[in-house]
Design a protein around this motif. Sequence first.
Motif, PDB file in Angstrom:
ATOM      1  N   PRO A 197    -139.593 125.353  22.589  1.00 54.01           N
ATOM      2  CA  PRO A 197    -140.820 124.920  21.794  1.00 54.01           C
ATOM      3  C   PRO A 197    -140.439 124.857  20.560  1.00 54.01           C
ATOM      4  O   PRO A 197    -141.220 124.515  19.606  1.00 54.01           O
ATOM      5  CB  PRO A 197    -141.705 126.023  22.396  1.00 54.01           C
ATOM      6  CG  PRO A 197    -141.018 127.526  23.251  1.00 54.01           C
ATOM      7  CD  PRO A 197    -139.727 126.612  24.026  1.00 54.01           C
ATOM      8  N   LEU A 198    -139.392 126.535  19.816  1.00 57.88           N
ATOM      9  CA  LEU A 198    -139.303 126.391  19.016  1.00 57.88           C
ATOM     10  C   LEU A 198    -138.778 124.688  18.073  1.00 57.88           C
ATOM     11  O   LEU A 198    -138.753 123.980  17.401  1.00 57.88           O
ATOM     12  CB  LEU A 198    -138.043 126.425  18.642  1.00 57.88           C
ATOM     13  CG  LEU A 198    -138.596 128.383  18.055  1.00 57.88           C
ATOM     14  CD1 LEU A 198    -138.000 129.401  17.746  1.00 57.88           C
ATOM     15  CD2 LEU A 198    -140.016 128.123  17.098  1.00 57.88           C
ATOM     16  N   ALA A 199    -137.867 123.690  19.039  1.00 54.36           N
ATOM     17  CA  ALA A 199    -137.413 123.195  18.857  1.00 54.36           C
ATOM     18  C   ALA A 199    -138.267 121.588  18.496  1.00 54.36           C
ATOM     19  O   ALA A 199    -138.995 120.766  18.116  1.00 54.36           O
ATOM     20  CB  ALA A 199    -136.294 121.970  20.051  1.00 54.36           C
ATOM     21  N   THR A 200    -139.638 121.867  19.671  1.00 60.73           N
ATOM     22  CA  THR A 200    -140.707 120.801  19.712  1.00 60.73           C
ATOM     23  C   THR A 200    -141.793 120.779  18.875  1.00 60.73           C
ATOM     24  O   THR A 200    -142.035 120.159  17.904  1.00 60.73           O
ATOM     25  CB  THR A 200    -141.537 121.272  20.885  1.00 60.73           C
ATOM     26  OG1 THR A 200    -140.746 120.960  21.963  1.00 60.73           O
ATOM     27  CG2 THR A 200    -142.338 119.875  20.353  1.00 60.73           C
ATOM     28  N   ASP A 201    -141.993 122.277  17.873  1.00 57.42           N
ATOM     29  CA  ASP A 201    -142.649 122.568  17.112  1.00 57.42           C
ATOM     30  C   ASP A 201    -141.846 122.042  16.241  1.00 57.42           C
ATOM     31  O   ASP A 201    -142.443 122.028  14.646  1.00 57.42           O
ATOM     32  CB  ASP A 201    -143.223 124.539  16.625  1.00 57.42           C
ATOM     33  CG  ASP A 201    -143.528 124.684  15.619  1.00 57.42           C
ATOM     34  OD1 ASP A 201    -144.614 124.294  15.944  1.00 57.42           O
ATOM     35  OD2 ASP A 201    -143.010 124.827  14.985  1.00 57.42           O
ATOM     36  N   ALA A 202    -140.602 122.524  15.759  1.00 64.28           N
ATOM     37  CA  ALA A 202    -139.539 122.096  13.997  1.00 64.28           C
ATOM     38  C   ALA A 202    -139.762 120.290  13.946  1.00 64.28           C
ATOM     39  O   ALA A 202    -140.117 119.994  13.205  1.00 64.28           O
ATOM     40  CB  ALA A 202    -137.928 122.666  14.602  1.00 64.28           C
ATOM     41  N   GLY A 203    -139.752 119.559  14.813  1.00 68.87           N
ATOM     42  CA  GLY A 203    -139.906 118.291  15.497  1.00 68.87           C
ATOM     43  C   GLY A 203    -141.334 118.160  14.251  1.00 68.87           C
ATOM     44  O   GLY A 203    -141.233 116.972  13.182  1.00 68.87           O
ATOM     45  N   GLY A 204    -142.631 118.456  15.009  1.00 63.50           N
ATOM     46  CA  GLY A 204    -143.397 118.413  14.268  1.00 63.50           C
ATOM     47  C   GLY A 204    -144.365 118.811  13.089  1.00 63.50           C
ATOM     48  O   GLY A 204    -144.584 117.968  12.345  1.00 63.50           O
ATOM     49  N   ARG A 205    -142.942 120.185  12.991  1.00 62.97           N
ATOM     50  CA  ARG A 205    -143.658 120.373  11.398  1.00 62.97           C
ATOM     51  C   ARG A 205    -142.523 120.215  10.628  1.00 62.97           C
ATOM     52  O   ARG A 205    -143.301 119.996   9.286  1.00 62.97           O
ATOM     53  CB  ARG A 205    -142.911 121.718  11.317  1.00 62.97           C
ATOM     54  CG  ARG A 205    -143.444 122.801  10.500  1.00 62.97           C
ATOM     55  CD  ARG A 205    -143.543 124.369  11.523  1.00 62.97           C
ATOM     56  NE  ARG A 205    -145.053 124.763  11.980  1.00 62.97           N
ATOM     57  CZ  ARG A 205    -146.066 124.713  12.213  1.00 62.97           C
ATOM     58  NH1 ARG A 205    -146.027 124.171  10.631  1.00 62.97           N
ATOM     59  NH2 ARG A 205    -146.667 124.684  13.574  1.00 62.97           N
ATOM     60  N   PHE A 206    -142.005 118.790  10.731  1.00 61.78           N
ATOM     61  CA  PHE A 206    -140.963 118.760   9.918  1.00 61.78           C
ATOM     62  C   PHE A 206    -142.047 117.753   9.251  1.00 61.78           C
ATOM     63  O   PHE A 206    -142.028 117.563   8.138  1.00 61.78           O
ATOM     64  CB  PHE A 206    -139.385 117.747  10.341  1.00 61.78           C
ATOM     65  CG  PHE A 206    -138.901 117.095   9.712  1.00 61.78           C
ATOM     66  CD1 PHE A 206    -138.182 117.694   8.465  1.00 61.78           C
ATOM     67  CD2 PHE A 206    -139.108 116.063   8.989  1.00 61.78           C
ATOM     68  CE1 PHE A 206    -137.864 117.248   7.584  1.00 61.78           C
ATOM     69  CE2 PHE A 206    -138.197 115.123   8.849  1.00 61.78           C
ATOM     70  CZ  PHE A 206    -137.371 115.969   7.615  1.00 61.78           C
ATOM     71  N   ALA A 207    -142.408 117.043   9.694  1.00 66.20           N
ATOM     72  CA  ALA A 207    -143.624 115.503   9.539  1.00 66.20           C
ATOM     73  C   ALA A 207    -144.309 116.180   8.665  1.00 66.20           C
ATOM     74  O   ALA A 207    -145.138 115.917   7.904  1.00 66.20           O
ATOM     75  CB  ALA A 207    -144.114 114.687  11.044  1.00 66.20           C
ATOM     76  N   VAL A 208    -145.269 117.415   8.855  1.00 67.51           N
ATOM     77  CA  VAL A 208    -145.912 118.611   8.287  1.00 67.51           C
ATOM     78  C   VAL A 208    -145.262 118.654   6.707  1.00 67.51           C
ATOM     79  O   VAL A 208    -146.459 118.093   6.172  1.00 67.51           O
ATOM     80  CB  VAL A 208    -146.529 118.906   9.394  1.00 67.51           C
ATOM     81  CG1 VAL A 208    -147.454 120.169   8.548  1.00 67.51           C
ATOM     82  CG2 VAL A 208    -147.161 119.199   9.926  1.00 67.51           C
TER      83      VAL A 208
END
Length: 277
Positions: A197-208
Amino acid sequence: MTVREKVRPPRTRLPRRPWIATALLGVPVLAALLGPWVAGDAPSTDGTLPSQPPGAGHPLGTDVLGRDVLWLVLHGGVSVLGSALGALLVGMCVGVPLGLLAAGRRRGFDETVMRGLDLLLAFPGLLVLMTLAATGHRDRYWLVAVAGVLQIPAVARLVRGAALAPASRTVVEALWMQGHGWAYIHLRHLARELAAPLATDAGGRFAVVLYLLASANFLGLGLPASSPDWAVLIERNSDALFTQPAAVLVPAGLLTALCVGGNLLVDRALARRRRGR
């Protein structure tokens, strides 16, 4: 006669054409890492006209100040990639420990941390950056630090929710009963459970984070107008979009490729991990 079918878990299909995601991410990353070395020193602007289309001596034309767009693009990726990764690192390094601590046995600490993060979550990112710029803090380090702090509440809430999931809590209670300490449980067991879940969130959060920093630079709240940052280039040359589109479309395309390529590669890595289980 009853036929008993063997039920198999659905297999996760990997995204097709992984080279597309690699190319989307690789082009802006290589431009950011190798660009300054390839471009060299800034070419002279003597005799160059502003907003000139691509031609001899200027493969991507010139910007509104008469500077070579190709040289600016090759030098502008460093600030984009470095600022986004720095802000993401700040959010992760502070948000993950806070989320793990909030998921512990001390309910009072949990309430204190989460209510404080909820207050921070209520502040709009651009409003905070506008206030920061109004006080004269336009340095890149301030911009990265504040953008990273704004990511802490979402990261901490994600970690806390995953750590408090019923399956995780059952194993944690069993480990507590076996005499294992906090470091073993949280840094070894829960770290493995939270990796996906952290890797998934990091991918989307990088865009944010990239969107927030680019918006701040586009609005003039961050880097100076003379910076070769891709977002600054878009803002400075937006009025010349139809006369010199390369000065706007090239940095905009690199920003888009950086966001899309990063998310696609994270999704593929997670799909491969689930497939291997």
